[in-house]
Design an enzyme around this catalytic site. Structure first.
Site, PDB file in Angstrom:
ATOM      1  N   PHE A  54       0.821  -1.202   0.000  1.00 32.91           N
ATOM      2  CA  PHE A  54       0.000   0.000   0.000  1.00 32.91           C
ATOM      3  C   PHE A  54       0.858   1.256   0.000  1.00 32.91           C
ATOM      4  O   PHE A  54       1.813   1.360   0.778  1.00 32.91           O
ATOM      5  CB  PHE A  54      -0.880   0.061   1.257  1.00 32.91           C
ATOM      6  CG  PHE A  54      -1.877  -1.047   1.391  1.00 32.91           C
ATOM      7  CD1 PHE A  54      -3.155  -0.920   0.873  1.00 32.91           C
ATOM      8  CD2 PHE A  54      -1.536  -2.221   2.044  1.00 32.91           C
ATOM      9  CE1 PHE A  54      -4.088  -1.947   1.008  1.00 32.91           C
ATOM     10  CE2 PHE A  54      -2.452  -3.253   2.187  1.00 32.91           C
ATOM     11  CZ  PHE A  54      -3.729  -3.114   1.660  1.00 32.91           C
ATOM     12  N   ASP A  55       0.508   2.194  -0.855  1.00 31.15           N
ATOM     13  CA  ASP A  55       0.968   3.558  -0.648  1.00 31.15           C
ATOM     14  C   ASP A  55       0.305   4.046   0.633  1.00 31.15           C
ATOM     15  O   ASP A  55      -0.689   3.468   1.097  1.00 31.15           O
ATOM     16  CB  ASP A  55       0.570   4.421  -1.849  1.00 31.15           C
ATOM     17  CG  ASP A  55       0.845   5.890  -1.618  1.00 31.15           C
ATOM     18  OD1 ASP A  55       1.991   6.243  -1.324  1.00 31.15           O
ATOM     19  OD2 ASP A  55      -0.114   6.685  -1.703  1.00 31.15           O
TER      20      ASP A  55
END
Length: 222
Positions: free
Chosen positions: A9-10
């Site tokens: 995930f960013d």
């Protein structure tokens, strides 16, 4: 559909709603530097790039150390009041983690503020690998951050997803041979993510459960 075993995930704009915090921090740091008509709309397109790069773009200066200090000072002051997780993030991460998927964060933020944000919203313990700006020589859109996260997780690119809200997330994933998921709640817009080549677009974080092969919870059980 591949049997995905890893989800990266960013951070900002993807799982953490830090949009207002980032915008306010930039406006404060640049208040005596940029023209009076400089607004949040000038900031949004470059969100996701390293802080120094953004400040160089906005200010036209090469040396932005003082601007970085000004940005980080107000950012830390406002952090806990303005940061929250996007809807269903905590629930989805809990389910992915419980199902045995490997989870990690790949961000252009520094380590300290990354850790603070994850702990603030209660999702730090789900993340088995965290790759920040401090860990790499070539940040997103280069493949290095995604590849490093996969290495730390002992994961394969063929069974991994990278979830993000910006072009650099999609580009970094593609460079590393990882399928990308664009989040439609990005301030930059769903169309931009599609044009960047996102393999999937989700409008609700719970759609990740479907991509991962897990049964989606009924809406009333949020």
């Amino acid at each position: 559909m591949a049997n995905y075993q890893t989800v990266l995930f960013d951070l900002d704009g993807t799982i953490l709603d830090t949009n207002e915090l980032i915008i306010q921090s930039f406006l404060h740091a640049l208040q005596d530097i940029v023209p009076p008509d400089f607004t949040r709309e000038h900031i949004i397109p470059s969100m996701g790039l390293p802080l120094a790069v953004q400040l160089q773009q906005f200010s036209g200066a090469e040396d932005v150390e003082e601007l970085i200090r000004a940005y980080r000072t107000v950012n830390l002051q406002l952090h806990d009041d303005l940061v929250q997780a996007f809807p269903y993030v905590n629930d989805v991460l809990e389910r992915l983690h419980a199902a045995g998927l490997k989870l990690g964060v790949v961000t252009t933020k520094m380590q300290m503020t990354t850790e603070r944000g994850l702990k603030h919203v209660g999702i730090r313990d789900y993340m088995s690998a965290i790759v920040t700006l401090d860990d790499v020589e070539r940040p997103k859109p280069d493949a290095e951050p995604v590849e490093l996260a996969l290495q730390r997780l002992g994961a394969s690119s063929e069974t991994a997803l990278m979830v993000g809200d910006s072009i650099v997330d999609i580009q970094s994933a593609a460079a590393a041979g990882v399928r990308s998921v664009g989040v439609a709640w990005s301030l930059k817009g769903e169309a931009m993510l599609r044009e960047a080549g996102a393999d999937y677009i989700i409008h609700d974080m719970r759609e990740l459960l479907t991509l991962a092969g897990l049964e989606r919870e009924p809406l009333e059980k949020r």
